[in-house]
Design a protein around this motif. Sequence first.
Motif, PDB file in Angstrom:
ATOM      1  N   ALA A   1     -19.725   6.464 -26.954  1.00 20.66           N
ATOM      2  CA  ALA A   1     -20.598   5.993 -28.036  1.00 20.66           C
ATOM      3  C   ALA A   1     -19.919   4.952 -28.925  1.00 20.66           C
ATOM      4  CB  ALA A   1     -21.059   7.176 -28.884  1.00 20.66           C
ATOM      5  N   LEU A   2     -18.589   4.884 -28.882  1.00 24.74           N
ATOM      6  CA  LEU A   2     -17.862   3.927 -29.718  1.00 24.74           C
ATOM      7  C   LEU A   2     -17.775   2.543 -29.077  1.00 24.74           C
ATOM      8  CD1 LEU A   2     -14.893   6.175 -30.935  1.00 24.74           C
ATOM      9  CD2 LEU A   2     -17.036   5.635 -32.138  1.00 24.74           C
ATOM     10  N   ASP A   3     -18.144   2.457 -27.814  1.00 20.83           N
ATOM     11  CA  ASP A   3     -18.084   1.181 -27.098  1.00 20.83           C
ATOM     12  C   ASP A   3     -19.439   0.485 -27.211  1.00 20.83           C
ATOM     13  OD1 ASP A   3     -17.862  -0.948 -25.346  1.00 20.83           O
ATOM     14  OD2 ASP A   3     -16.910   0.210 -23.751  1.00 20.83           O
ATOM     15  N   PRO A   4     -19.514  -0.630 -27.951  1.00 12.56           N
ATOM     16  CA  PRO A   4     -20.811  -1.286 -28.159  1.00 12.56           C
ATOM     17  C   PRO A   4     -21.465  -1.786 -26.875  1.00 12.56           C
ATOM     18  CG  PRO A   4     -19.014  -2.701 -28.901  1.00 12.56           C
ATOM     19  CD  PRO A   4     -18.428  -1.351 -28.629  1.00 12.56           C
ATOM     20  N   LEU A   5     -20.669  -2.141 -25.866  1.00 15.27           N
ATOM     21  CA  LEU A   5     -21.239  -2.662 -24.626  1.00 15.27           C
ATOM     22  C   LEU A   5     -21.832  -1.564 -23.748  1.00 15.27           C
ATOM     23  CD1 LEU A   5     -18.874  -5.588 -23.620  1.00 15.27           C
ATOM     24  CD2 LEU A   5     -21.063  -5.629 -24.814  1.00 15.27           C
ATOM     25  N   ASP A   6     -21.528  -0.312 -24.050  1.00 19.11           N
ATOM     26  CA  ASP A   6     -22.153   0.779 -23.304  1.00 19.11           C
ATOM     27  C   ASP A   6     -23.665   0.785 -23.518  1.00 19.11           C
ATOM     28  OD1 ASP A   6     -19.560   1.505 -22.629  1.00 19.11           O
ATOM     29  OD2 ASP A   6     -19.989   3.644 -22.788  1.00 19.11           O
ATOM     30  N   TYR A   7     -24.095   0.386 -24.716  1.00 22.13           N
ATOM     31  CA  TYR A   7     -25.528   0.358 -25.005  1.00 22.13           C
ATOM     32  C   TYR A   7     -26.205  -0.747 -24.193  1.00 22.13           C
ATOM     33  CZ  TYR A   7     -24.059   3.406 -28.796  1.00 22.13           C
ATOM     34  OH  TYR A   7     -23.518   4.446 -29.512  1.00 22.13           O
ATOM     35  N   ALA A   8     -25.538  -1.877 -24.053  1.00 18.45           N
ATOM     36  CA  ALA A   8     -26.077  -2.964 -23.234  1.00 18.45           C
ATOM     37  C   ALA A   8     -26.140  -2.565 -21.768  1.00 18.45           C
ATOM     38  CB  ALA A   8     -25.226  -4.217 -23.411  1.00 18.45           C
TER      39      ALA A   8
END
Length: 338
Positions: free
Chosen positions: A263-270
């Motif tokens: 959840a701390l990795d912003p690119l995981d959402y992309a």
Amino acid sequence: MKKKYLNAMVLMTGMLASSGSVVHAGLFDFLAPKASWQNCNVNSCTVGGSTNVTSSYAKTKYPILLAHGMAGFSAVGPLQYWNGITEDLVGNGANVFVAQQASFNSSEVRGEQLLLQTKQVLAITGAQKVNLIGHSHGSQSVRYVASLLPDKIASVTAVGGPTKGSEVADVVDSVVKSPVGPALAPIIAAGVNAFFSLVGIGSGHYYDQDALAGLNSLTTRGSANFNQRFPAAVPTTACGSGAELVNGVRYYSWSGTSPFTNALDPLDYALTATSLLIPSENDGLVPRCSSHLGTVIRDNYAFNHLDEVNQILGLVGFLQNPVTPYRTQANRLKNQGL
């Protein structure tokens, strides 16, 4: 007594090293020799960094050359594409070189760039062959080189490689070819090309970038065309394995199937969003079955597409270590005399 004590310390260090552990010997690090890896481009290779060598677990007979994927680079300042992977391989005895190619361009253009760097590594080391590892679009680069230079390539390993393309690329390509595409695509592509030209300079070399050519290479149609010309180790069934040994080159692959891992990795959402464009299991960009090439070591690691190279900055899933498969693969190659 001092001599006996020193001999005992050296012996203990050797025992720790031979276990293949990636954990440095701590107290015994001062006895460990240092070794470096090199970052390359089409003109030269220079020292990228160094680390203590505490093991021979990953000491392959032939050097290892790593080829990055789309939007990739070798290193920009302290940021490495192969985050922690180069240090681990070198620390376990491998002779490692990191390629730099155009971040965006066709498989053939990027393949030619890697071909020049492969020849550099052979000249620098005096080795008879090279082990190639490619992530994402880099998997097509290493396949290209192996097809043109099979007698100089010991092995090819594809990590998260879109062997049969990606529906994500298909969707983007359909937008490019839509009624609004001709107006917007050149503007967006120009921005991408300009930005990654700067990334290339920051990584040590200027390359011409071509985002649209890179996109076309990763569509299912573009990948099928590439496979017709470079068919080595490509599975003949939808989700099978390919031949492990082709023209004297051994082929392997692995990949993940977990788009969201931290959840701390912003690119995981992309990557979670792009994963919805793929109707089958995937790593956020590449379908599980599309990643197959040669012997499939594993195709369902709890990694997403960036976790496969321990990005961003090691923000991966809980208790997951993407560095381990690289070390294990190097040991596999070592045991096969490669």
